[in-house]
Design a protein around this motif. Structure first.
Motif, PDB file in Angstrom:
ATOM      1  N   PHE A   1       0.854  -1.202   0.000  1.00 25.29           N
ATOM      2  CA  PHE A   1       0.000   0.000   0.000  1.00 25.29           C
ATOM      3  C   PHE A   1       0.891   1.253   0.000  1.00 25.29           C
ATOM      4  CE2 PHE A   1      -3.611  -2.570   1.811  1.00 25.29           C
ATOM      5  CZ  PHE A   1      -4.604  -2.112   0.958  1.00 25.29           C
ATOM      6  N   VAL A   2       1.891   1.245   0.881  1.00 23.43           N
ATOM      7  CA  VAL A   2       2.730   2.442   1.023  1.00 23.43           C
ATOM      8  C   VAL A   2       3.630   2.603  -0.205  1.00 23.43           C
ATOM      9  CG1 VAL A   2       4.449   3.603   2.463  1.00 23.43           C
ATOM     10  CG2 VAL A   2       2.643   2.223   3.537  1.00 23.43           C
TER      11      VAL A   2
ATOM     12  N   LYS B   1      -0.673  -1.637  10.393  1.00 28.70           N
ATOM     13  CA  LYS B   1       0.700  -1.736   9.886  1.00 28.70           C
ATOM     14  C   LYS B   1       0.976  -0.642   8.853  1.00 28.70           C
ATOM     15  CE  LYS B   1       4.098  -5.144   8.519  1.00 28.70           C
ATOM     16  NZ  LYS B   1       4.279  -6.548   8.160  1.00 28.70           N
ATOM     17  N   VAL B   2      -0.035  -0.333   8.041  1.00 32.58           N
ATOM     18  CA  VAL B   2       0.145   0.761   7.070  1.00 32.58           C
ATOM     19  C   VAL B   2       0.470   2.042   7.828  1.00 32.58           C
ATOM     20  CG1 VAL B   2      -0.972   2.154   5.279  1.00 32.58           C
ATOM     21  CG2 VAL B   2      -1.407  -0.313   5.374  1.00 32.58           C
TER      22      VAL B   2
ATOM     23  N   LYS C   1       1.968  13.481   4.411  1.00 33.12           N
ATOM     24  CA  LYS C   1       1.788  13.469   2.955  1.00 33.12           C
ATOM     25  C   LYS C   1       0.694  12.514   2.519  1.00 33.12           C
ATOM     26  CE  LYS C   1       6.319  14.747   1.248  1.00 33.12           C
ATOM     27  NZ  LYS C   1       7.623  14.163   1.101  1.00 33.12           N
ATOM     28  N   ILE C   2       0.535  11.409   3.244  1.00 34.47           N
ATOM     29  CA  ILE C   2      -0.385  10.361   2.788  1.00 34.47           C
ATOM     30  C   ILE C   2      -1.405  10.052   3.887  1.00 34.47           C
ATOM     31  CG2 ILE C   2      -0.567   7.979   1.954  1.00 34.47           C
ATOM     32  CD1 ILE C   2       2.349   8.228   0.965  1.00 34.47           C
ATOM     33  N   LYS C   3      -2.683  10.183   3.540  1.00 36.00           N
ATOM     34  CA  LYS C   3      -3.748   9.896   4.506  1.00 36.00           C
ATOM     35  C   LYS C   3      -4.329   8.505   4.237  1.00 36.00           C
ATOM     36  CE  LYS C   3      -3.414  13.944   6.334  1.00 36.00           C
ATOM     37  NZ  LYS C   3      -2.572  13.984   7.515  1.00 36.00           N
ATOM     38  N   ILE C   4      -4.899   7.929   5.293  1.00 37.50           N
ATOM     39  CA  ILE C   4      -5.509   6.597   5.142  1.00 37.50           C
ATOM     40  C   ILE C   4      -7.024   6.713   5.315  1.00 37.50           C
ATOM     41  CG2 ILE C   4      -5.554   4.211   5.955  1.00 37.50           C
ATOM     42  CD1 ILE C   4      -2.905   4.700   7.399  1.00 37.50           C
ATOM     43  N   VAL C   5      -7.747   6.154   4.343  1.00 39.40           N
ATOM     44  CA  VAL C   5      -9.217   6.083   4.428  1.00 39.40           C
ATOM     45  C   VAL C   5      -9.603   4.607   4.390  1.00 39.40           C
ATOM     46  CG1 VAL C   5     -11.406   6.812   3.418  1.00 39.40           C
ATOM     47  CG2 VAL C   5      -9.388   8.236   3.129  1.00 39.40           C
ATOM     48  N   VAL C   6     -10.449   4.199   5.329  1.00 38.65           N
ATOM     49  CA  VAL C   6     -10.858   2.791   5.356  1.00 38.65           C
ATOM     50  C   VAL C   6     -12.357   2.656   5.113  1.00 38.65           C
ATOM     51  CG1 VAL C   6      -9.004   1.947   6.866  1.00 38.65           C
ATOM     52  CG2 VAL C   6     -11.108   2.888   7.869  1.00 38.65           C
TER      53      VAL C   6
END
Ligand code: B12
Length: 222
Positions: free
Chosen positions: A134-135, A164-165, A177-182
């Motif tokens: 993912f990263v 883990k991400v 810089k990078i956001k996580i959407v679930v």
């Protein structure tokens, strides 16, 4: 026929899961002078909203209808958007996949259809995606958002998923810089769970996902 007639015919076609009829309505509408912009913003996107309401509020639509509406939206926008007078700016880029150990695909596909219809570049990483990938893919594609779909409680909360991400983003100092959407059933059953797994936000359905992700992308722009 006017725009409202085409809206009605298109809604009927997608609720009947009839792709050919829906595409014919779009083609007829454009032949009769309806603009490509109106096709997307007055016909296709409102039909997605209607479908989500039908499925979540009124309970009078089923999964096949939901799925086909998103697939048709994806097809129509792929064909019609290049015909816009002024090409809309791509709002931003997202990499999206299903968490490690999870092979459920339908929800993610619907989300991708909705994102594309909103001019968001969505790169499909597939299913069973390891956290590192993912990263790595987000960095390689300069995506501002990682979307993680998890349908099962253990893939949503387990050590190889979103947690883990988040850990990797922290280690590589990419958090700003990078956001996580679930999203996915596991999160719908427990709406506060996105916080405990380290996501920035979540969405309960594909239309909301489109709106939430669009807002995040706009915030991320300098
Ligand atoms: C269809 C289905 C399957 C199909 C999947 C087919 C496919 N190609 O996807 C099959 C039969 C293969 C399957 C297998 C399994 N399944 Co299953 N499955 C389902 C079921 C019935 C529907 C899932 C679905 O597609 N929903 C429709 C889509 C449109 O909804 P959605 O995924 O929630 O997506 C929407 C939103 O959540 C959101 N969204 C989705 N992803 C994302 C991502 C982001 C970033 C965002 C913002 C939003 C978002 O937008 C979507 C569109 O609106 C659910 C039950 C349920 N109520 O969800 C069980 C369910 C998820 N499965 C379950 C289980 C246990 C399994 C199996 C382990 C069964 C088994 N014993 O083999 C295996 C696991 C396989 C694996 N390793 O992944 C359980 C999980 C239970 C739990 N508590 O963890 C559920 C909840 C059923 C149950 N009640 O027991 N399954």
């Amino acid at each position: 026929m006017n725009l409202d007639d085409y809206v009605k015919l298109y809604n009927e076609a997608v609720f009947d899961t009839n792709r050919d009829r829906a595409l014919k309505v779009v083609h007829d509408a454009m032949e009769q002078g309806v603009s490509p912009e109106d096709v997307v913003f007055q016909i296709v996107l409102p039909a997605m909203d209607l479908m989500v309401d039908a499925i979540s509020k009124n309970f009078d639509a089923n999964l096949a209808q939901h799925f086909m509406t998103a697939r048709i939206a994806d097809m129509v926008t792929a064909e019609v958007v290049p015909k816009f007078k002024k090409m809309p700016k791509v709002v931003g880029r997202v990499v999206i996949g299903t968490a490690m150990g999870d092979f459920h695909t339908l929800g993610k596909r619907i989300v991708i259809g909705c994102l594309k219809a909103r001019m968001i570049d969505a790169i499909d990483l597939g299913v069973n995606v390891p956290a590192e990938r993912f990263v790595d893919e987000a960095v390689a594609h300069e995506a501002a958002i990682i979307g993680i779909s998890a349908l099962m409680v253990h893939t949503a909360t387990g050590e190889n998923g979103c947690r883990k991400v988040r850990q990797i983003l922290r280690e590589r100092q990419l958090q700003d810089k990078i956001k996580i959407v679930v999203g996915g059933a596991a999160f719908r059953f427990h709406p506060q769970m996105f916080k405990t797994v380290g996501a920035d936000t979540w969405a309960a359905d594909a239309v909301t996902a489109g709106k939430v992700i669009e807002n995040l992308l706009q915030e991320a722009q300098p």
